[in-house]
Design a protein around this motif. Structure first.
Motif, PDB file in Angstrom:
ATOM      1  N   TYR A 144       0.678  -1.507  -0.019  1.00 45.81           N
ATOM      2  CA  TYR A 144      -0.159  -0.297   0.486  1.00 45.81           C
ATOM      3  C   TYR A 144       0.814   0.961  -0.316  1.00 45.81           C
ATOM      4  O   TYR A 144       0.330   2.063  -0.768  1.00 45.81           O
ATOM      5  CB  TYR A 144      -0.769   0.270   1.329  1.00 45.81           C
ATOM      6  CG  TYR A 144      -2.431   1.346   1.310  1.00 45.81           C
ATOM      7  CD1 TYR A 144      -2.915   1.417   0.532  1.00 45.81           C
ATOM      8  CD2 TYR A 144      -2.026   1.961   2.585  1.00 45.81           C
ATOM      9  CE1 TYR A 144      -3.748   2.155   0.248  1.00 45.81           C
ATOM     10  CE2 TYR A 144      -3.110   3.191   2.244  1.00 45.81           C
ATOM     11  CZ  TYR A 144      -3.833   3.397   1.782  1.00 45.81           C
ATOM     12  OH  TYR A 144      -4.485   4.476   1.250  1.00 45.81           O
ATOM     13  N   GLU A 158       1.533   1.543  -3.316  1.00 44.00           N
ATOM     14  CA  GLU A 158       0.995   2.349  -3.913  1.00 44.00           C
ATOM     15  C   GLU A 158       0.529   3.650  -3.946  1.00 44.00           C
ATOM     16  O   GLU A 158       0.041   4.162  -4.931  1.00 44.00           O
ATOM     17  CB  GLU A 158      -0.807   1.436  -4.312  1.00 44.00           C
ATOM     18  CG  GLU A 158      -0.346   0.136  -4.732  1.00 44.00           C
ATOM     19  CD  GLU A 158      -0.314  -0.228  -6.006  1.00 44.00           C
ATOM     20  OE1 GLU A 158      -0.720   1.108  -7.072  1.00 44.00           O
ATOM     21  OE2 GLU A 158       0.018  -1.101  -6.784  1.00 44.00           O
ATOM     22  N   LYS A 197       3.413   5.254  -6.231  1.00 42.82           N
ATOM     23  CA  LYS A 197       2.572   5.608  -7.042  1.00 42.82           C
ATOM     24  C   LYS A 197       1.318   6.422  -7.546  1.00 42.82           C
ATOM     25  O   LYS A 197       1.455   6.975  -8.707  1.00 42.82           O
ATOM     26  CB  LYS A 197       2.673   3.947  -7.682  1.00 42.82           C
ATOM     27  CG  LYS A 197       3.792   3.329  -7.835  1.00 42.82           C
ATOM     28  CD  LYS A 197       2.923   2.053  -8.102  1.00 42.82           C
ATOM     29  CE  LYS A 197       4.269   0.399  -8.174  1.00 42.82           C
ATOM     30  NZ  LYS A 197       3.765  -0.614  -7.420  1.00 42.82           N
ATOM     31  N   LYS A 203      -6.299  -1.611  -5.150  1.00 42.83           N
ATOM     32  CA  LYS A 203      -5.237  -2.156  -5.336  1.00 42.83           C
ATOM     33  C   LYS A 203      -4.304  -2.923  -5.135  1.00 42.83           C
ATOM     34  O   LYS A 203      -3.553  -3.319  -5.458  1.00 42.83           O
ATOM     35  CB  LYS A 203      -4.468  -0.639  -6.229  1.00 42.83           C
ATOM     36  CG  LYS A 203      -5.346   0.293  -7.868  1.00 42.83           C
ATOM     37  CD  LYS A 203      -4.411   1.264  -7.393  1.00 42.83           C
ATOM     38  CE  LYS A 203      -4.751   2.451  -8.242  1.00 42.83           C
ATOM     39  NZ  LYS A 203      -5.369   1.777  -9.675  1.00 42.83           N
TER      40      LYS A 203
END
Length: 260
Positions: A163, A166, A169, A191
């Motif tokens: 996480y 993510e 990102k 995700k």
């Protein structure tokens, strides 16, 4: 290595250094503005409005972090303020101070993520992540706080690392306080396989670990670190020397040497 690849890596390092310099400049400008507002006070309406706006944001953050300090599962280190990744038996420890809204932190993660995760997976490197909310203070808002809380909620679920990756990102532009929206943070969590559960969503929406995040940021301030990201290998700052810039290859070589 081709000349093109060398140039690409050099450019990436230069961009990272430039972003850190811009962040330092923003910090300096903000301090100057706050000092000037305090001095001229009643002499200008704009100054008064600016001070009131800043104080209003501080009041909201105080309310957000007024609850009890709830330590996340597996937190370690002094005051239990770090989130560990990797095995305790690793012979090298990387200490990383980050802010999820910090553009320089995203550039660091984009450049070093695969190397760090690979070394940790091999049992050669332990990583201690420390979370700060520097950009909330510099730019206003609460995205740094909310994202850090969500990341720590993911730690409770045993999914901090994916996480964490993510969030970087999917980092919004620095002035955009998109991470203040818990719905967006939960959407990003989708995700990560198996992360979005009722307990995770409650933890995010309730701000369960907000006070712990605030305590972590206090530790950042007390340490008088130059900014985010700050990266230490076995206690030594390996990221601040522009005359001898760090690269993923250098980091890997240092860790491999320690593990011989």
């Amino acid at each position: 290595m081709s000349e093109k690849n060398r140039e690409g890596k050099r450019t990436a390092r230069e961009k990272l250094a430039e972003e850190r310099d811009r962040q330092k400049a923003r910090d300096k400008r903000r301090r100057a503005v706050l000092v000037s507002a305090a001095v001229v006070g009643v002499l200008g309406l704009a100054a008064v409005v600016g001070v009131l706006a800043a104080n209003a944001g501080d009041d909201k953050k105080d309310k957000d972090t007024a609850g009890p300090v709830v330590v996340p599962k597996g937190a370690s280190g002094e005051g239990r303020l770090s989130i560990p990744l990797g095995k305790d038996s690793a012979k090298s420890t990387l200490t990383v101070w980050e802010d999820f809204r910090c553009p320089a932190c995203k550039q660091f993660e984009d450049m070093y993520r695969s190397t760090i995760n690979d070394l940790a997976a091999k049992g050669m490197l332990k990583v201690d992540y420390h979370l700060a909310t520097l950009i909330d203070g510099n730019m206003g808002g609460s995205g740094s706080l909310h994202a850090a809380n969500a990341a720590v909620c993911a730690q409770d679920a045993g999914k901090f690392a994916p996480y964490h990756d993510e969030l970087f990102k999917n980092q919004p532009p620095e002035p955009d306080d998109a991470f203040a929206d818990n719905a967006k943070l939960i959407d990003i969590a989708g995700k990560v396989e198996g992360l979005v559960t009722a307990p995770f969503k409650k933890c995010v929406n309730d701000g369960t670990h907000n006070s712990w995040v605030a305590k972590s940021h206090e530790a950042f301030q007390k340490a008088k670190l130059r900014g985010t990201p700050t990266v230490l290998l076995d206690g030594k700052d390996i990221f601040g020397d522009q005359q001898n810039p760090l690269t993923p290859q250098k980091l890997k070589a240092m860790v491999e040497k320690a593990n011989q």
